[in-house]
Scaffold this active site. Structure first.
Site, PDB file in Angstrom:
ATOM      1  N   HIS A 290       0.818  -1.225   0.000  1.00 14.86           N
ATOM      2  CA  HIS A 290       0.000   0.000   0.000  1.00 14.86           C
ATOM      3  C   HIS A 290       0.852   1.277   0.000  1.00 14.86           C
ATOM      4  O   HIS A 290       0.323   2.365  -0.235  1.00 14.86           O
ATOM      5  CB  HIS A 290      -0.922   0.041   1.215  1.00 14.86           C
ATOM      6  CG  HIS A 290      -1.987  -1.014   1.194  1.00 14.86           C
ATOM      7  ND1 HIS A 290      -2.840  -1.184   0.127  1.00 14.86           N
ATOM      8  CD2 HIS A 290      -2.323  -1.976   2.097  1.00 14.86           C
ATOM      9  CE1 HIS A 290      -3.664  -2.198   0.382  1.00 14.86           C
ATOM     10  NE2 HIS A 290      -3.369  -2.695   1.571  1.00 14.86           N
TER      11      HIS A 290
ATOM     12  N   ASP B 193      -2.845 -10.620  -2.614  1.00 14.70           N
ATOM     13  CA  ASP B 193      -3.401 -10.120  -1.358  1.00 14.70           C
ATOM     14  C   ASP B 193      -4.859  -9.710  -1.600  1.00 14.70           C
ATOM     15  O   ASP B 193      -5.222  -9.332  -2.712  1.00 14.70           O
ATOM     16  CB  ASP B 193      -2.576  -8.902  -0.903  1.00 14.70           C
ATOM     17  CG  ASP B 193      -2.922  -8.424   0.492  1.00 14.70           C
ATOM     18  OD1 ASP B 193      -2.210  -8.803   1.444  1.00 14.70           O
ATOM     19  OD2 ASP B 193      -3.911  -7.669   0.638  1.00 14.70           O
TER      20      ASP B 193
ATOM     21  N   HIS C 105      -6.320  -7.142  -0.692  1.00 13.52           N
ATOM     22  CA  HIS C 105      -6.422  -5.697  -0.943  1.00 13.52           C
ATOM     23  C   HIS C 105      -5.660  -5.330  -2.220  1.00 13.52           C
ATOM     24  O   HIS C 105      -4.597  -5.890  -2.491  1.00 13.52           O
ATOM     25  CB  HIS C 105      -5.827  -4.912   0.226  1.00 13.52           C
ATOM     26  CG  HIS C 105      -6.454  -5.214   1.557  1.00 13.52           C
ATOM     27  ND1 HIS C 105      -5.918  -6.128   2.444  1.00 13.52           N
ATOM     28  CD2 HIS C 105      -7.581  -4.724   2.126  1.00 13.52           C
ATOM     29  CE1 HIS C 105      -6.683  -6.185   3.523  1.00 13.52           C
ATOM     30  NE2 HIS C 105      -7.704  -5.353   3.353  1.00 13.52           N
TER      31      HIS C 105
ATOM     32  N   ASP D 248      -4.695 -12.792   3.144  1.00 15.03           N
ATOM     33  CA  ASP D 248      -5.902 -12.318   3.827  1.00 15.03           C
ATOM     34  C   ASP D 248      -7.179 -12.526   3.021  1.00 15.03           C
ATOM     35  O   ASP D 248      -8.264 -12.139   3.463  1.00 15.03           O
ATOM     36  CB  ASP D 248      -5.756 -10.842   4.239  1.00 15.03           C
ATOM     37  CG  ASP D 248      -5.056  -9.988   3.199  1.00 15.03           C
ATOM     38  OD1 ASP D 248      -4.829 -10.475   2.070  1.00 15.03           O
ATOM     39  OD2 ASP D 248      -4.733  -8.827   3.502  1.00 15.03           O
TER      40      ASP D 248
HETATM   41 ZN   LIG Z   1      -4.120  -7.184   2.535  1.00 17.08          ZN
END
Ligand SMILES: [Zn+2]
Length: 313
Positions: A126, A163, A165, A244
């Protein structure tokens, strides 16, 4: 040749509060599982080296790097965004996490290892050029990929990010840089609410609705990622390995299992064996359900080992 496993004791000292999901116990869960499964004994262990400023500068603005160094507290926590904080040990951990990716690239490019897994925290995908967010400070995988481009002159590096995200930081750092192909699967709509409308030709984003299960994930990877990756013919594969999207992980709402992580790892090994002399650098991103995280990393590493064995006959 075995899989190189890069980690550092500094990662256990970075903490963002007692109830923060991105916690030191994550790496403990991975270590425990690797020992219990017997995998630990076949890995080649390396102590991480810290990233140097020239490594960080390939992915981040100088003023941002200075700000992170200046923000490092003598005591307590300093919050850089709503869920991302530095304690007195964070800066050192972040430097070792970024340095792990550089070291992993050096190991596979020099032929000392075919593949490397970086068991690191804080995660990185991120972090943008000038912004810490989502538990991330320095973009570990981007720093590793930029090192592969700058130090080894590679012209085709794949970053595959599974991931849950969207890897907004990695995408923003390499958007439009055709030496890097960025492929991401992520729950959408979901944090960080980006990636669904990306236009850059070197970005393949696959938003997945909540409750997507393993078969649908595999179908998306097989039809949206793999043909583009095959045509790109990467010289090095890097993986933003977040776990995740696991069904047991309450951070998000996808329904993957260990077998799906093994499957996607095997597919990437096949591409690496065809185009990249087997070279894979994988670095830990998310994964917050401790038992599921340990099991998922174990099958991921097992698949790397098997993929390499297949290539060497
Ligand atoms: Zn994540």
């Amino acid at each position: 040749m075995s899989v190189a496993y890069i980690t550092h004791r500094a990662f256990a000292l970075h903490e963002m509060g007692a109830h923060h999901p991105e916690q030191p116990a994550r790496l403990g869960a991975i270590n425990d599982r690797l020992i219990a499964s017997g995998l630990d004994a076949v890995l080649r262990h390396h102590e991480a080296r810290p990233a140097e400023r020239e490594h960080l500068l390939r992915a981040h603005d100088a003023a941002y790097i200075d700000r992170i160094f200046a923000s490092s507290p003598a005591e307590g926590l300093v919050w850089l965004d709503g869920d991302t904080a530095m304690n007195p040990a964070t800066l050192e951990a972040a430097l070792y996490a970024a340095g792990s990716a550089v070291q992993a690239v050096d190991l596979v490019m020099s032929g000392s290892a075919a593949q490397a897994f970086c068991a690191v925290r804080p995660p990185g995908h991120h972090a943008e050029r000038a912004r810490a967010m989502g538990f991330c400070f320095f973009n570990n995988i981007a720093i590793g990929a930029a090192h592969a481009l700058a130090a080894y002159g590679l012209t085709r590096v794949l970053i595959a990010d599974f991931d849950v995200h969207h890897g907004n930081g990695t995408e923003s750092i390499f958007s439009g840089d055709e030496r890097v192909l960025f492929c991401s699967t992520f729950q959408h709509p979901f944090y960080p609410y980006s990636g669904h409308d990306s236009q850059a030709p070197n970005v393949v984003n696959v938003p997945l609705p909540a409750l997507t299960d393993g078969p649908a994930f595999r179908e998306a990877v097989a039809t949206r990622w793999l043909p583009v990756i095959e045509a790109f013919a990467p010289q090095l594969i890097m993986i933003s390995a977040g776990f995740d999207a696991h069904i047991e992980d309450e951070m998000a709402n996808l329904k993957l299992s260990e077998s799906d992580y093994a499957w996607v790892t095997r597919r990437l090994c096949e591409v690496a064996n065809r185009h990249a002399e087997g070279r894979i650098v994988s670095t830990l991103e998310g994964g917050y359900a401790l038992s599921a995280l340990g099991r998922s990393v174990a099958v991921h590493i097992e698949a790397l080992l098997a993929g390499h064995a297949a290539a060497s006959g």
